[in-house]
Design a protein around this motif. Structure first.
Motif, PDB file in Angstrom:
ATOM      1  N   GLU A  77      18.304 -14.994  65.945  1.00 14.29           N
ATOM      2  CA  GLU A  77      18.745 -14.672  64.590  1.00 14.29           C
ATOM      3  C   GLU A  77      20.159 -14.104  64.585  1.00 14.29           C
ATOM      4  OE1 GLU A  77      17.191 -12.132  60.708  1.00 14.29           O
ATOM      5  OE2 GLU A  77      15.929 -12.372  62.470  1.00 14.29           O
ATOM      6  N   ALA A  78      20.500 -13.364  65.635  1.00 14.96           N
ATOM      7  CA  ALA A  78      21.838 -12.760  65.698  1.00 14.96           C
ATOM      8  C   ALA A  78      22.923 -13.823  65.728  1.00 14.96           C
ATOM      9  CB  ALA A  78      21.953 -11.881  66.940  1.00 14.96           C
ATOM     10  N   GLY A  79      22.594 -14.997  66.278  1.00 11.41           N
ATOM     11  CA  GLY A  79      23.579 -16.063  66.313  1.00 11.41           C
ATOM     12  C   GLY A  79      24.035 -16.461  64.923  1.00 11.41           C
ATOM     13  N   PHE A  80      23.136 -16.402  63.955  1.00  8.30           N
ATOM     14  CA  PHE A  80      23.495 -16.720  62.574  1.00  8.30           C
ATOM     15  C   PHE A  80      24.347 -15.612  61.956  1.00  8.30           C
ATOM     16  CE2 PHE A  80      19.698 -19.229  63.369  1.00  8.30           C
ATOM     17  CZ  PHE A  80      20.045 -20.461  62.831  1.00  8.30           C
ATOM     18  N   GLY A  81      24.137 -14.378  62.437  1.00  6.91           N
ATOM     19  CA  GLY A  81      24.873 -13.255  61.889  1.00  6.91           C
ATOM     20  C   GLY A  81      26.329 -13.213  62.300  1.00  6.91           C
ATOM     21  N   THR A  82      26.693 -13.966  63.326  1.00  7.25           N
ATOM     22  CA  THR A  82      28.082 -13.963  63.791  1.00  7.25           C
ATOM     23  C   THR A  82      28.879 -15.160  63.274  1.00  7.25           C
ATOM     24  OG1 THR A  82      27.429 -15.131  65.821  1.00  7.25           O
ATOM     25  CG2 THR A  82      27.460 -12.723  65.892  1.00  7.25           C
ATOM     26  N   VAL A  83      28.231 -16.024  62.480  1.00 10.54           N
ATOM     27  CA  VAL A  83      28.917 -17.209  61.956  1.00 10.54           C
ATOM     28  C   VAL A  83      29.757 -16.833  60.739  1.00 10.54           C
ATOM     29  CG1 VAL A  83      28.585 -19.493  60.926  1.00 10.54           C
ATOM     30  CG2 VAL A  83      27.130 -18.752  62.811  1.00 10.54           C
TER      31      VAL A  83
ATOM     32  N   PRO B  66      31.636 -17.150  57.149  1.00 15.45           N
ATOM     33  CA  PRO B  66      31.154 -17.772  55.900  1.00 15.45           C
ATOM     34  C   PRO B  66      31.563 -19.233  55.739  1.00 15.45           C
ATOM     35  CG  PRO B  66      31.935 -15.560  55.464  1.00 15.45           C
ATOM     36  CD  PRO B  66      32.290 -15.867  56.894  1.00 15.45           C
ATOM     37  N   THR B  67      32.817 -19.556  56.046  1.00 21.22           N
ATOM     38  CA  THR B  67      33.267 -20.944  55.895  1.00 21.22           C
ATOM     39  C   THR B  67      32.551 -21.863  56.874  1.00 21.22           C
ATOM     40  OG1 THR B  67      35.121 -20.443  57.392  1.00 21.22           O
ATOM     41  CG2 THR B  67      35.541 -20.314  55.024  1.00 21.22           C
ATOM     42  N   GLU B  68      32.343 -21.357  58.087  1.00 16.39           N
ATOM     43  CA  GLU B  68      31.626 -22.155  59.087  1.00 16.39           C
ATOM     44  C   GLU B  68      30.173 -22.343  58.676  1.00 16.39           C
ATOM     45  OE1 GLU B  68      30.603 -22.039  63.894  1.00 16.39           O
ATOM     46  OE2 GLU B  68      31.906 -20.515  62.990  1.00 16.39           O
ATOM     47  N   HIS B  69      29.590 -21.297  58.104  1.00 15.24           N
ATOM     48  CA  HIS B  69      28.199 -21.373  57.644  1.00 15.24           C
ATOM     49  C   HIS B  69      28.058 -22.422  56.546  1.00 15.24           C
ATOM     50  CE1 HIS B  69      24.209 -20.138  56.322  1.00 15.24           C
ATOM     51  NE2 HIS B  69      24.679 -20.047  55.094  1.00 15.24           N
ATOM     52  N   GLU B  70      28.965 -22.404  55.578  1.00 16.57           N
ATOM     53  CA  GLU B  70      28.898 -23.360  54.473  1.00 16.57           C
ATOM     54  C   GLU B  70      29.088 -24.786  54.977  1.00 16.57           C
ATOM     55  OE1 GLU B  70      28.071 -25.041  51.135  1.00 16.57           O
ATOM     56  OE2 GLU B  70      27.849 -22.887  51.480  1.00 16.57           O
ATOM     57  N   HIS B  71      29.976 -24.948  55.931  1.00 19.32           N
ATOM     58  CA  HIS B  71      30.177 -26.282  56.515  1.00 19.32           C
ATOM     59  C   HIS B  71      28.895 -26.754  57.192  1.00 19.32           C
ATOM     60  CE1 HIS B  71      32.144 -29.685  58.363  1.00 19.32           C
ATOM     61  NE2 HIS B  71      31.858 -29.241  59.572  1.00 19.32           N
ATOM     62  N   GLY B  72      28.236 -25.846  57.896  1.00 20.38           N
ATOM     63  CA  GLY B  72      26.978 -26.197  58.560  1.00 20.38           C
ATOM     64  C   GLY B  72      25.890 -26.567  57.566  1.00 20.38           C
ATOM     65  N   MET B  73      25.834 -25.837  56.448  1.00 23.17           N
ATOM     66  CA  MET B  73      24.851 -26.137  55.416  1.00 23.17           C
ATOM     67  C   MET B  73      25.090 -27.519  54.804  1.00 23.17           C
ATOM     68  SD  MET B  73      22.624 -23.710  55.239  1.00 23.17           S
ATOM     69  CE  MET B  73      22.819 -23.840  57.025  1.00 23.17           C
ATOM     70  N   GLU B  74      26.357 -27.871  54.618  1.00 24.53           N
ATOM     71  CA  GLU B  74      26.685 -29.180  54.063  1.00 24.53           C
ATOM     72  C   GLU B  74      26.275 -30.290  55.038  1.00 24.53           C
ATOM     73  OE1 GLU B  74      27.808 -32.073  51.503  1.00 24.53           O
ATOM     74  OE2 GLU B  74      27.548 -29.935  51.132  1.00 24.53           O
ATOM     75  N   LEU B  75      26.524 -30.082  56.309  1.00 21.95           N
ATOM     76  CA  LEU B  75      26.101 -31.065  57.315  1.00 21.95           C
ATOM     77  C   LEU B  75      24.582 -31.198  57.339  1.00 21.95           C
ATOM     78  CD1 LEU B  75      28.468 -30.206  60.325  1.00 21.95           C
ATOM     79  CD2 LEU B  75      28.588 -32.193  58.800  1.00 21.95           C
ATOM     80  N   PHE B  76      23.888 -30.053  57.171  1.00 22.80           N
ATOM     81  CA  PHE B  76      22.424 -30.079  57.148  1.00 22.80           C
ATOM     82  C   PHE B  76      21.924 -30.892  55.959  1.00 22.80           C
ATOM     83  CE2 PHE B  76      18.425 -28.361  55.530  1.00 22.80           C
ATOM     84  CZ  PHE B  76      17.613 -28.423  56.654  1.00 22.80           C
TER      85      PHE B  76
ATOM     86  N   VAL C 230      12.371 -29.001  53.432  1.00 21.28           N
ATOM     87  CA  VAL C 230      12.719 -28.465  54.744  1.00 21.28           C
ATOM     88  C   VAL C 230      13.896 -27.507  54.597  1.00 21.28           C
ATOM     89  CG1 VAL C 230      13.631 -29.036  57.028  1.00 21.28           C
ATOM     90  CG2 VAL C 230      11.861 -30.464  56.009  1.00 21.28           C
ATOM     91  N   ARG C 231      13.760 -26.310  55.180  1.00 15.00           N
ATOM     92  CA  ARG C 231      14.800 -25.295  55.045  1.00 15.00           C
ATOM     93  C   ARG C 231      15.668 -25.227  56.299  1.00 15.00           C
ATOM     94  NH1 ARG C 231      11.687 -19.997  52.561  1.00 15.00           N
ATOM     95  NH2 ARG C 231      10.881 -20.975  50.649  1.00 15.00           N
ATOM     96  N   PRO C 232      16.934 -24.877  56.133  1.00 15.49           N
ATOM     97  CA  PRO C 232      17.796 -24.646  57.300  1.00 15.49           C
ATOM     98  C   PRO C 232      17.265 -23.458  58.108  1.00 15.49           C
ATOM     99  CG  PRO C 232      19.086 -24.849  55.289  1.00 15.49           C
ATOM    100  CD  PRO C 232      17.663 -24.728  54.872  1.00 15.49           C
ATOM    101  N   LEU C 233      17.592 -23.414  59.387  1.00 14.49           N
ATOM    102  CA  LEU C 233      17.090 -22.348  60.248  1.00 14.49           C
ATOM    103  C   LEU C 233      17.541 -20.967  59.799  1.00 14.49           C
ATOM    104  CD1 LEU C 233      17.535 -23.908  63.811  1.00 14.49           C
ATOM    105  CD2 LEU C 233      15.415 -23.567  62.545  1.00 14.49           C
ATOM    106  N   GLY C 234      18.678 -20.898  59.118  1.00 18.13           N
ATOM    107  CA  GLY C 234      19.205 -19.601  58.733  1.00 18.13           C
ATOM    108  C   GLY C 234      18.545 -18.975  57.519  1.00 18.13           C
ATOM    109  N   GLU C 235      17.685 -19.695  56.833  1.00 16.87           N
ATOM    110  CA  GLU C 235      17.082 -19.179  55.602  1.00 16.87           C
ATOM    111  C   GLU C 235      15.741 -18.485  55.858  1.00 16.87           C
ATOM    112  OE1 GLU C 235      16.694 -21.892  52.401  1.00 16.87           O
ATOM    113  OE2 GLU C 235      18.830 -22.364  52.299  1.00 16.87           O
ATOM    114  N   ASP C 236      15.475 -17.456  55.064  1.00 13.91           N
ATOM    115  CA  ASP C 236      14.171 -16.778  55.031  1.00 13.91           C
ATOM    116  C   ASP C 236      13.698 -16.367  56.422  1.00 13.91           C
ATOM    117  OD1 ASP C 236      12.094 -15.728  53.609  1.00 13.91           O
ATOM    118  OD2 ASP C 236      10.902 -17.557  53.586  1.00 13.91           O
ATOM    119  N   ARG C 237      14.611 -15.808  57.211  1.00 14.50           N
ATOM    120  CA  ARG C 237      14.277 -15.529  58.602  1.00 14.50           C
ATOM    121  C   ARG C 237      13.380 -14.302  58.765  1.00 14.50           C
ATOM    122  NH1 ARG C 237      16.700 -18.600  62.222  1.00 14.50           N
ATOM    123  NH2 ARG C 237      16.355 -17.102  63.879  1.00 14.50           N
ATOM    124  N   ARG C 238      13.437 -13.356  57.841  1.00 13.69           N
ATOM    125  CA  ARG C 238      12.551 -12.191  57.961  1.00 13.69           C
ATOM    126  C   ARG C 238      11.091 -12.622  57.849  1.00 13.69           C
ATOM    127  NH1 ARG C 238      12.397  -6.317  56.959  1.00 13.69           N
ATOM    128  NH2 ARG C 238      10.248  -5.816  56.380  1.00 13.69           N
TER     129      ARG C 238
END
Length: 219
Positions: A150-156, A158-168, A190-198
């Motif tokens: 989960e920490a890997g998502f916390g270091t991404v 914002p722009t990189e995260h949005e780009h990843g979401m678009e690719l997903f 199907v949800r991206p891995l970064g969503e609803d992680r708790r």
């Protein structure tokens, strides 16, 4: 000429934690830390024998923070879940250190306090004594893996995260139904891995604890 300042162990760890907020653990070095402190590497090696030992000590402080104020409450499953969520929250504030913890672990006081609580909780579950070490190991591996992942998502960024979401979205919603029939069928759900992680964290941990509960002998 005045000599260089002598830094305490706690001050060195403070500076290392601050440096790790902006520096990738792989590129972190004792030399960089020494430069930040205005000293030389040899002075830091008097406190820590290696970079790994230093990183372990910094990560252990996060565990100490997680354990600060902790009080066992509820049954054994509630105790383990509460502790795991505290650790998740603590490393969520220091995601760079979560990867350090997942890679190098820690043998410091924070680590031992967490280990003690999980082992005590498993004892309270009624598990046979001989099964507790193995069950503890499974829980530890699961918690560390989930938090480090989960920490890997916390270091991404914002722009990189949005780009990843678009690719997903493109990859999933545009899946060829002939080649990927199941993916095309469930694409909108199907949800991206970064969503609803708790929720995912709690459910996966609960499943592991339920599995352990089945091994508890009646009475």
């Amino acid at each position: 000429m005045a000599g260089r300042r002598r830094w305490s162990t706690e001050e060195i760890l403070d500076a290392a934690a601050e440096l790790l907020r902006t520096d990738d653990p792989d590129s972190f070095s004792v030399r960089k830390l020494a430069a930040v402190l205005g000293t030389d590497s040899s002075s830091l090696y008097r406190h820590f024998r290696s970079k790994t030992e230093l990183l372990r000590a910094v990560a252990d402080r996060v565990l100490l923070a997680a354990m600060d104020g902790y009080r066992p409450e509820g049954d054994w499953k509630q105790r383990i879940t509460s502790l795991a969520l505290r650790m998740r929250e603590a490393f969520g504030q220091h995601p760079q250190l979560a990867s350090v913890w997942g890679r190098h672990a820690s043998g410091g006081t924070g680590s031992r306090l967490a280990m003690e609580e999980v082992l005590q909780a498993l004892r309270a579950s009624g598990l046979p004594e001989e099964e507790i070490p193995v069950r503890y190991h499974r829980i530890a591996v699961l918690i560390v893996a989930l938090i480090a992942s989960e920490a890997g998502f916390g270091t991404v960024a914002p722009t990189e995260h949005e780009h990843g979401m678009e690719l997903f979205r493109v990859a999933v919603l545009g899946a060829d139904p002939e080649r990927f029939p199941a993916l095309a069928h469930f694409a909108r759900d199907v949800r991206p891995l970064g969503e609803d992680r708790r929720a995912a964290f709690e459910e996966i941990l609960a499943a592991q604890l339920a599995h352990i509960e089945t091994a508890v002998r009646p009475g």
